[in-house]
Design a protein around this motif. Structure first.
Motif, PDB file in Angstrom:
ATOM      1  N   ASP A  32      48.056  32.943  34.052  1.00 44.04           N
ATOM      2  CA  ASP A  32      47.475  34.176  33.517  1.00 44.04           C
ATOM      3  C   ASP A  32      46.286  34.645  34.354  1.00 44.04           C
ATOM      4  O   ASP A  32      46.068  35.849  34.532  1.00 44.04           O
ATOM      5  CB  ASP A  32      47.017  33.965  32.065  1.00 44.04           C
ATOM      6  N   ALA A  33      45.531  33.689  34.895  1.00 42.95           N
ATOM      7  CA  ALA A  33      44.367  34.035  35.706  1.00 42.95           C
ATOM      8  C   ALA A  33      44.756  34.709  37.016  1.00 42.95           C
ATOM      9  O   ALA A  33      43.934  35.394  37.627  1.00 42.95           O
ATOM     10  CB  ALA A  33      43.536  32.786  35.982  1.00 42.95           C
ATOM     11  N   LEU A  34      46.004  34.523  37.430  1.00 42.86           N
ATOM     12  CA  LEU A  34      46.465  35.154  38.667  1.00 42.86           C
ATOM     13  C   LEU A  34      46.712  36.645  38.488  1.00 42.86           C
ATOM     14  O   LEU A  34      46.775  37.398  39.478  1.00 42.86           O
ATOM     15  CB  LEU A  34      47.775  34.483  39.145  1.00 42.86           C
ATOM     16  N   GLY A  35      46.880  37.082  37.254  1.00 43.54           N
ATOM     17  CA  GLY A  35      47.165  38.497  37.023  1.00 43.54           C
ATOM     18  C   GLY A  35      48.524  38.862  37.550  1.00 43.54           C
ATOM     19  O   GLY A  35      49.544  38.263  37.237  1.00 43.54           O
ATOM     20  N   GLY A  36      48.576  39.844  38.444  1.00 41.63           N
ATOM     21  CA  GLY A  36      49.853  40.326  38.977  1.00 41.63           C
ATOM     22  C   GLY A  36      50.298  39.633  40.238  1.00 41.63           C
ATOM     23  O   GLY A  36      51.206  40.132  40.926  1.00 41.63           O
ATOM     24  N   GLY A  88      45.400  29.117  49.491  1.00 43.62           N
ATOM     25  CA  GLY A  88      45.475  30.568  49.529  1.00 43.62           C
ATOM     26  C   GLY A  88      46.898  31.089  49.428  1.00 43.62           C
ATOM     27  O   GLY A  88      47.238  32.120  50.016  1.00 43.62           O
ATOM     28  N   LYS A  89      47.741  30.388  48.660  1.00 41.05           N
ATOM     29  CA  LYS A  89      49.140  30.787  48.484  1.00 41.05           C
ATOM     30  C   LYS A  89      49.420  30.987  46.997  1.00 41.05           C
ATOM     31  O   LYS A  89      50.114  30.182  46.358  1.00 41.05           O
ATOM     32  CB  LYS A  89      50.076  29.723  49.061  1.00 41.05           C
ATOM     33  N   PRO A  90      48.884  32.060  46.413  1.00 42.02           N
ATOM     34  CA  PRO A  90      49.006  32.254  44.966  1.00 42.02           C
ATOM     35  C   PRO A  90      50.444  32.391  44.468  1.00 42.02           C
ATOM     36  O   PRO A  90      50.780  31.907  43.379  1.00 42.02           O
ATOM     37  CB  PRO A  90      48.202  33.534  44.712  1.00 42.02           C
ATOM     38  N   ALA A  91      51.300  33.078  45.235  1.00 41.51           N
ATOM     39  CA  ALA A  91      52.689  33.261  44.798  1.00 41.51           C
ATOM     40  C   ALA A  91      53.406  31.914  44.707  1.00 41.51           C
ATOM     41  O   ALA A  91      54.135  31.642  43.738  1.00 41.51           O
ATOM     42  CB  ALA A  91      53.419  34.199  45.747  1.00 41.51           C
ATOM     43  N   GLU A  92      53.200  31.053  45.709  1.00 39.47           N
ATOM     44  CA  GLU A  92      53.828  29.730  45.705  1.00 39.47           C
ATOM     45  C   GLU A  92      53.219  28.851  44.615  1.00 39.47           C
ATOM     46  O   GLU A  92      53.912  28.041  43.985  1.00 39.47           O
ATOM     47  CB  GLU A  92      53.682  29.076  47.070  1.00 39.47           C
ATOM     48  N   ALA A  93      51.912  29.006  44.412  1.00 38.00           N
ATOM     49  CA  ALA A  93      51.247  28.246  43.354  1.00 38.00           C
ATOM     50  C   ALA A  93      51.819  28.623  41.994  1.00 38.00           C
ATOM     51  O   ALA A  93      52.094  27.760  41.150  1.00 38.00           O
ATOM     52  CB  ALA A  93      49.749  28.507  43.392  1.00 38.00           C
ATOM     53  N   LYS A  94      52.004  29.929  41.782  1.00 37.63           N
ATOM     54  CA  LYS A  94      52.560  30.402  40.513  1.00 37.63           C
ATOM     55  C   LYS A  94      53.952  29.832  40.286  1.00 37.63           C
ATOM     56  O   LYS A  94      54.285  29.399  39.170  1.00 37.63           O
ATOM     57  CB  LYS A  94      52.604  31.928  40.507  1.00 37.63           C
TER      58      LYS A  94
END
Length: 211
Positions: free
Chosen positions: A206-210, A176-182
């Motif tokens: 791209d699937a993360l969007g913003g 649940g850490k999208p920013a770190e994953a990106k």
């Protein structure tokens, strides 16, 4: 008479030399002969061991093409023998990877994990150990052991930097850490360069969007 005297002197000198150095020469000859015999014996042993290891590796590969509990038992038995009796063989690390992949495909995650844990601790080929850590991180991700999975990806070797970063992104996303994953996936794209896998990683971003 002079000739007989000269011959006798030579014989006396030879006897004196032999009395002084004969034992040493005999010992040296024995050591040389024993060394040659030992080397040839070792070569035979190494060849015999390699042949035995190859046989178990082939048996393991054959078992992976079969179905059912008997096949799983044969996979594990062949891998166990390779690890216990032929741990230094090049066939062993490869056999462990084959066994882990086969067990994972059969949803035996604990069995696959056990194979890869052995490889990461005992493997002698750095490239195969690095691959083992990457796959072990994937198994631990499936088991939701996120911290342990991330621990496998520390100190990524240069050849695996992109793959390690991609896997790290997958784990962070699962946490649940999208920013770190990106951020991890962006590193992966940079390291992968023109590798087609970079396009797949880009789709994840791209699937993360913003995010």
């Amino acid at each position: 008479m002079a000739y007989d005297l000269e011959e006798q002197e030579k014989l006396d000198a030879l006897r004196a030399w032999w009395d002084r150095y004969g034992t040493l020469c005999a010992v040296l000859v024995f050591i040389v002969v024993a060394s040659i015999a030992g080397w040839r014996g070792w070569q035979w042993y190494e060849g015999h061991q390699a042949g035995q290891a190859m046989s178990y590796f082939e048996a393991l590969e054959s078992a992976t093409a079969q179905e059912g509990d008997d096949a799983v038992a044969r996979i594990k038995a062949a891998s166990s023998t390779l690890r216990s009796d032929f741990s230094g063989s090049g066939y062993t690390s490869r056999g462990v990877l084959v066994a882990a992949q086969a067990l994972q495909a059969r949803k035996d995650l604990d069995g696959a994990r056990e194979q890869l844990e052995w490889l990461t601790k005992n493997g002698t080929d750095p490239a195969l150990v690095s691959l083992g850590k990457l796959r072990l991180a994937g198994i631990l991700l499936e088991q939701k052991q996120y911290d342990q999975a991330l621990a496998q990806l520390n100190d990524a070797p240069a050849a695996f930097a992109g793959l390690y970063a991609d896997r790290k992104g997958d784990i962070l996303m699962a946490q649940g850490k999208p920013a770190e994953a990106k951020a991890a996936w962006e590193i992966a794209i940079k390291e992968l360069g023109t590798d087609p896998l970079a396009q797949i990683v880009q789709l994840k971003i791209d699937a993360l969007g913003g995010a």
